[in-house]
Design an enzyme around this catalytic site. Sequence first.
Site, mmCIF file in Angstrom:
data_model
loop_
_atom_site.group_PDB
_atom_site.id
_atom_site.type_symbol
_atom_site.label_atom_id
_atom_site.label_comp_id
_atom_site.label_asym_id
_atom_site.label_seq_id
_atom_site.Cartn_x
_atom_site.Cartn_y
_atom_site.Cartn_z
ATOM 1 N N HIS A 314 0.800 -1.228 0.000
ATOM 2 C CA HIS A 314 0.000 0.000 0.000
ATOM 3 C C HIS A 314 0.828 1.271 0.000
ATOM 4 O O HIS A 314 0.283 2.357 0.164
ATOM 5 C CB HIS A 314 -0.913 0.060 1.227
ATOM 6 N N LYS A 495 -7.722 13.456 5.603
ATOM 7 C CA LYS A 495 -6.841 12.295 5.476
ATOM 8 C C LYS A 495 -5.804 12.402 6.587
ATOM 9 O O LYS A 495 -5.699 13.445 7.232
ATOM 10 C CB LYS A 495 -6.160 12.249 4.102
ATOM 11 N N ARG A 496 -5.033 11.337 6.812
ATOM 12 C CA ARG A 496 -3.961 11.436 7.792
ATOM 13 C C ARG A 496 -3.069 12.642 7.477
ATOM 14 O O ARG A 496 -2.893 13.003 6.328
ATOM 15 C CB ARG A 496 -3.102 10.148 7.782
ATOM 16 N N LYS A 501 1.231 14.215 1.761
ATOM 17 C CA LYS A 501 -0.143 14.564 1.361
ATOM 18 C C LYS A 501 -0.296 16.081 1.209
ATOM 19 O O LYS A 501 -1.274 16.575 0.698
ATOM 20 C CB LYS A 501 -1.132 14.016 2.382
ATOM 21 N N THR A 602 -8.465 6.696 -1.448
ATOM 22 C CA THR A 602 -9.823 6.177 -1.610
ATOM 23 C C THR A 602 -10.826 7.291 -1.284
ATOM 24 O O THR A 602 -11.958 7.262 -1.757
ATOM 25 C CB THR A 602 -10.081 4.965 -0.696
ATOM 26 N N LYS A 606 -14.589 8.593 -2.926
ATOM 27 C CA LYS A 606 -15.811 8.903 -2.165
ATOM 28 C C LYS A 606 -16.336 10.299 -2.527
ATOM 29 O O LYS A 606 -17.547 10.499 -2.684
ATOM 30 C CB LYS A 606 -15.521 8.834 -0.654
HETATM 31 C C1 C3B Z 1 -2.903 3.880 2.452
HETATM 32 C C2 C3B Z 1 -2.282 4.671 1.306
HETATM 33 O O1 C3B Z 1 -1.596 5.776 1.817
HETATM 34 C C3 C3B Z 1 -3.396 5.123 0.360
HETATM 35 O O2 C3B Z 1 -2.854 5.756 -0.766
HETATM 36 C C4 C3B Z 1 -4.226 3.919 -0.074
HETATM 37 O O3 C3B Z 1 -5.362 4.350 -0.774
HETATM 38 C C5 C3B Z 1 -4.680 3.102 1.127
HETATM 39 O O4 C3B Z 1 -3.589 2.747 1.942
HETATM 40 C C6 C3B Z 1 -5.401 1.844 0.730
HETATM 41 O O5 C3B Z 1 -4.664 1.120 -0.200
HETATM 42 N N1 C3B Z 1 -1.924 3.401 3.459
HETATM 43 C C7 C3B Z 1 -2.288 3.477 4.782
HETATM 44 O O6 C3B Z 1 -3.383 3.964 5.104
HETATM 45 N N2 C3B Z 1 -1.452 2.995 5.740
HETATM 46 C C8 C3B Z 1 -0.272 2.431 5.416
HETATM 47 N N3 C3B Z 1 0.504 1.957 6.350
HETATM 48 C C9 C3B Z 1 0.114 2.338 4.071
HETATM 49 C C10 C3B Z 1 -0.753 2.842 3.104
#
Ligand code: C3B
Length: 760
Positions: A314, A495-496, A501, A602, A606
């Site tokens: 991921h 988002k985080r 980001k 994701t 949404k």
């Molecule tokens: C996340 C990624 O940062 C996103 O781009 C991705 O859409 C999602 O996973 C789902 O595939 N991600 C996360 O939330 N935590 C991690 N340790 C690595 C990837």
Amino acid sequence: MNTMAAMARNQFHKSIEDISDQELYYLLLDLIKDKSKGLATNHSKKKLYYVSAEFLIGKLLVNNLLNLGIYDQVEEELQAHGRSLTEVEEAEKEPSLGNGGLGRLASCFLDSIASLGMNGDGIGLNYHFGLFRQFFDNNQQTAKPDDWLGGRTWLNRTETTFTVPFKNGPVASTLYEIDIIGFKKGERNRLRLFDLDTVNSDLIQWGTIQFDKKNIPENLTLFLYPDDSDHAGRMLRIYQQYFMVSNAAQLIIREALERGSNLHDLADYAVIQINDTHPTFIIPELIRLLTEDHDFTFEEAVAVVRQVVAFTNHTILSEALEKWPLADIEAVQPEIANIICRLDRQIKEEFPDNHAVEIIDGSNTVHMASIAIHFGFSTNGVARLHSEILVNSELKAFADIYPEKFSNKTNGITFRRWIMAANPRLAHLIDQSIGDQWHQGISDLSDLRKEKNNKDFMNQLAQIKQANKDRLAEHLRVSKRIEIKPDSIIDVQIKRIHEYKRQQMLALYIIYKYFDIKNGNRPQTPITILFGGKAAPAYTIAQDIIHLILTLSALIKEDPEVAPYLQVEFVPNYNVTEAEYLIPAADISEQISLASKEASGTGNMKFMLNGALTICTLDGANVEIAERVGKDNIYTFGKSSDEIIDLYANNAYNPQDYYNRPAIKPLVDFIVSPEMIRLGHESQLRRLYEDIKNKDYFMAMIDLEEYIALKDKMYQDYEDQEAWLDKVLVNISEAGYFSSDRTILEYNEDIWHLEVDDPE
Ligand code: C3B
């Protein structure tokens, strides 16, 4: 449903009219649990186990009612008694078992797997205080324990227990389960969460997330992702991971035996998808169990595991590709360390001097992804661009030796939660136009394009957005004490918090806009920029970015020249529940990561599904979104992933080149201006300022000028509502591809090969 009135009498000696929302919630919880118990479980021979450190499941009440097909019935019954589901839902606590996109993806997948009639369970841990609950205090994030287990929950305690053999002695586990109800399927799967009865919440220092990290039996499942900035924290993560996968492996073996496997044919009975590297120890653990308890030779065990385990990557961020010192693994479980050494020797013999594919490197560090790729049968990325980057650069050395193992599975989202539950008005409008086939399976929405010239439909689309903005404003007012203008442009980045980001880039835009408004350029429609997201407590720069945004928010609020036109808010404790308010209300979706760094995203999907327009870099799944909607219906900017990858490879990004540009310098300098220092903390603002000016590792300045120009154009375009709504319609119409049902059908076709009952 007369049973509801009877249940209210039995349990609370009151009528439905008189019980509290909390009591009514408990009553519905019991009712649903009861119904769900009556649903069949899937008995197909082969079963999927989706093992994940996180499941960001969100509240379950509404989703479960929808999936059971009794939502309307229950809502009517409640209304007849003067009650509403919306209020009851407020009484539900959101489970705190996840962190970000990875955990939410796992939950969308469980919904799709059950709704497509596949036999597949999730396996994870039952964290007592979850990630953390985020508060803002003094323009800073504070983290407190999230006591989501207080009161009754969706968890069912089972009798199942396993022994996990740590070096320091065995511990006994307890298995809890949450039913995952397939959409109108009459079937259920389960999320299986392991825990220890000995966990002791008194270990937490009151009101903080600090605790004694060395008392494993008492603290193992207190928190998800405990602070790993010290050695004890890193050890605890290894303990957690081993505990999770040892239980998972024992459960998988037991269930396969029960279904008739002789374990040599395990691949006919089980497939294990490991979600990122956190569950990788399941590979040596299965080998340990098969050799110690089931008379397998080492080679036989390896051969079986190689047919059963599949890996999803991921991220390409090195910090997230886990590595553990061999000595630490040894201290947790010596036999696992031994097995890893043996696997490592095998790889070194097979691929001599190919250091890029080593399991254990020259400094005795174990690379978890290497184990997963060598000893799993499949490795996939989560969006086309990401999978290409894996094969062509990040994991090239592996893809060269195992080209057949690599594939792409572009992420998706479940439409049951992200539109039917979160935006019911829009769901009904779509139903009226194209019917309801999109609720499940192949979710094609493209026929909606026919509504382009239907004035009535387009008006309804606009009204729904406004109603969702009103709903958001009301929610923020009541539950967060934040007042926003419901008729403003709602521009959202949720988002985080992470430098890649680039929340800091949006913060620099806000500074630009602040100057611009002070210079007399007033936006026609007021703008509300909303942030949401948690930052890892030990991640200093992320904390500083939150501080910058909160300080800017305060500065703008007290400036009468600017406040009527621009508002910036950071919504505290962003989670699935907040997302369900924010996303349906948004006009603008911010997907502005540094190209190549966001594996997929994701949230982007949404927002598009809920009728927001996207401003984005060509990163992750944004690329596929842009391709589908066409360039006129999305706002893309910035350097390409190839350019960024080259810059890193040649160490060629010099932040000073950008900092010294006349359009950028004043924005960055403003971070440490007297106005900001008056409201914020000088040392913290200065630390961030120095970092952006001198390091800017994730290149916030490289795309800034383009971003500013494009955002201003976007706000301008908003003023032509007719043209704007045409773009919105195209975005919704093209969102069908991003249904997680599509993603899961692809996983099944290429990787899992489960039986699917009556494909509709
Ligand atoms: C996340 C990624 O940062 C996103 O781009 C991705 O859409 C999602 O996973 C789902 O595939 N991600 C996360 O939330 N935590 C991690 N340790 C690595 C990837």
